[in-house]
Design an enzyme around this catalytic site. Sequence first.
Site, PDB file in Angstrom:
ATOM      1  CB  CYS A  66       3.355   7.879   2.639  1.00 43.17           C
ATOM      2  SG  CYS A  66       3.930   6.508   3.957  1.00 43.17           S
ATOM      3  CB  SER A 119      10.340   5.075  14.619  1.00 44.52           C
ATOM      4  OG  SER A 119       9.917   5.506  13.158  1.00 44.52           O
ATOM      5  CG  LEU A 120      12.947   8.695  20.489  1.00 46.88           C
ATOM      6  CD1 LEU A 120      14.123   8.237  20.569  1.00 46.88           C
ATOM      7  CD2 LEU A 120      13.097  10.322  20.782  1.00 46.88           C
ATOM      8  CG  HIS A 121       7.528   5.351  18.503  1.00 50.33           C
ATOM      9  ND1 HIS A 121       7.025   6.492  18.095  1.00 50.33           N
ATOM     10  CD2 HIS A 121       7.717   4.464  17.429  1.00 50.33           C
ATOM     11  CE1 HIS A 121       6.854   6.363  16.728  1.00 50.33           C
ATOM     12  NE2 HIS A 121       7.387   5.101  16.450  1.00 50.33           N
ATOM     13  CD  GLU A 135      -1.454  -0.403   3.632  1.00 51.70           C
ATOM     14  OE1 GLU A 135      -2.036  -1.515   4.031  1.00 51.70           O
ATOM     15  OE2 GLU A 135      -1.990   0.730   3.935  1.00 51.70           O
ATOM     16  CB  CYS A 141       7.116  -1.702  15.786  1.00 58.01           C
ATOM     17  SG  CYS A 141       8.990  -1.102  15.398  1.00 58.01           S
ATOM     18  CG  ASN A 154      -4.134   5.107  13.098  1.00 58.46           C
ATOM     19  OD1 ASN A 154      -5.170   4.819  13.488  1.00 58.46           O
ATOM     20  ND2 ASN A 154      -3.801   5.624  12.584  1.00 58.46           N
ATOM     21  CB  CYS A 170       7.617  -4.797   8.570  1.00 58.02           C
ATOM     22  SG  CYS A 170       9.166  -3.927   9.469  1.00 58.02           S
ATOM     23  N   GLY A 229       7.343  -1.462   6.165  1.00 60.13           N
ATOM     24  CA  GLY A 229       8.328  -2.051   5.856  1.00 60.13           C
ATOM     25  C   GLY A 229       9.721  -1.225   6.490  1.00 60.13           C
ATOM     26  CD  GLU A 230      13.800   0.331   9.173  1.00 59.50           C
ATOM     27  OE1 GLU A 230      13.048   1.011  10.002  1.00 59.50           O
ATOM     28  OE2 GLU A 230      14.935   1.157   8.856  1.00 59.50           O
ATOM     29  CB  CYS A 272       3.693  -1.385  13.418  1.00 58.70           C
ATOM     30  SG  CYS A 272       3.603  -0.999  11.734  1.00 58.70           S
ATOM     31  CB  CYS A 323       1.452   2.255   8.613  1.00 58.10           C
ATOM     32  SG  CYS A 323       2.855   1.234   8.230  1.00 58.10           S
ATOM     33  CB  SER A 333      10.423   6.955   8.716  1.00 58.24           C
ATOM     34  OG  SER A 333      10.267   6.654  10.039  1.00 58.24           O
TER      35      SER A 333
END
Length: 347
Positions: free
Chosen positions: A109, A218-220, A96, A120, A294, A116, A163-164, A123, A337, A195
């Site tokens: 995007c 991506s810290l979070h 997507e 995480c 999300n 992936c 994906g990374e 996700c 995502c 990212s």
Amino acid sequence: MGIIEKKDIKSWNQEELGEFLVTLGEKPFRAKQIYPWLHIKHAASFEEMTDISKKLKQKLSEVCELTVLQKVQVQCSQIDGTRKYLFALSDKNMIESVLMRYQHGNSVCISSQVGCRMGCRFCASTLDGLVRGLTPGEMLDQIYRIQEDIGERVSHVVIMGTGEPLDNYDNFLKFVELLSDEHGLHISQRNITVSTCGIVPNMRRLADEQLQITLALSLHAPSQEKRLKLMPVANKYPLHEVIEACAYYFAKTGRRITFEYSLVSGNNDHSEDADKLASLVRGLNCHINLIPVNPIEERDYVQSSPQTVVNFKNKLEKYGINVTIRREMGRDIDGACGQLRKRWIER
Ligand code: SAH
């Protein structure tokens, strides 16, 4: 005769295409004819290339694959014009991509992998693991198909879909080269953001490339302990190493780092978390993007309340930190995502 692996003609720059054409007995300048068909006119078949001889078209279709994604589904937001695309790859895998319309232009995007493997916790893209990395041509064609679909130019690209990207490093790097190439879409590197969840060695490699793209981390979480609970990748690459790699990226490129911080209610959104976050990034030239998480069905993470988000932001601002609350785009069309693809697979 054995089966020949077909070459992806969209994953070469103009010079490499020329070298390949020479191996077919063609003059290298043919690349100057073919390249725009691929990267400017976005031809969907060799047939369309009207100024190429029939014989060469025939030959190319025998030895090359022309990556063209098939649009399977589009969801359009009634609120802000966001469009979410589900594309099929030639091996029937699904990916997507999202188009977002801003005042400053059209931003796409893209996905960098099918699935992936980073795991995480919040996700949806990682729930079924990694299938494979995308080729440079498959990354590019997400943008090309969307541009053809809307009949407008795309000016900004973020590699923040499924994906990374730094787990598919070589293909990602080639993609950036082709995307910013003057013979193709020629998108300024300053309008490209990648990212990462924090693959330290490849963040450093990327810094050494000295590109002008923006690195988003991506810290979070403000501490290794908390981050580990949300992001298993922190096991391999601890927070202090990730932050050092960000500082290195800035030192090498002069590009301000973006930190993404998804706020999860009762998890990483306390006032003390903001304090810790402020001291963690102190001295770094950076910008923090706050995103209310999300929620996905498979996990019970809950979004921080709007008031908590604002309080968190105000606290960071008191420390003199550059911070924005990310506007949610396409609220009405399957937010998070990886959800569109996942639903499709499940059906
Ligand atoms: N693998 C890369 C890029 C893809 S994810 C990375 O980790 O950065 C893009 C961004 O969306 C990351 O910041 C990721 O942490 C975030 N994200 C993923 N799922 C989310 C969710 N459900 N809510 C909020 N942000 C999410």
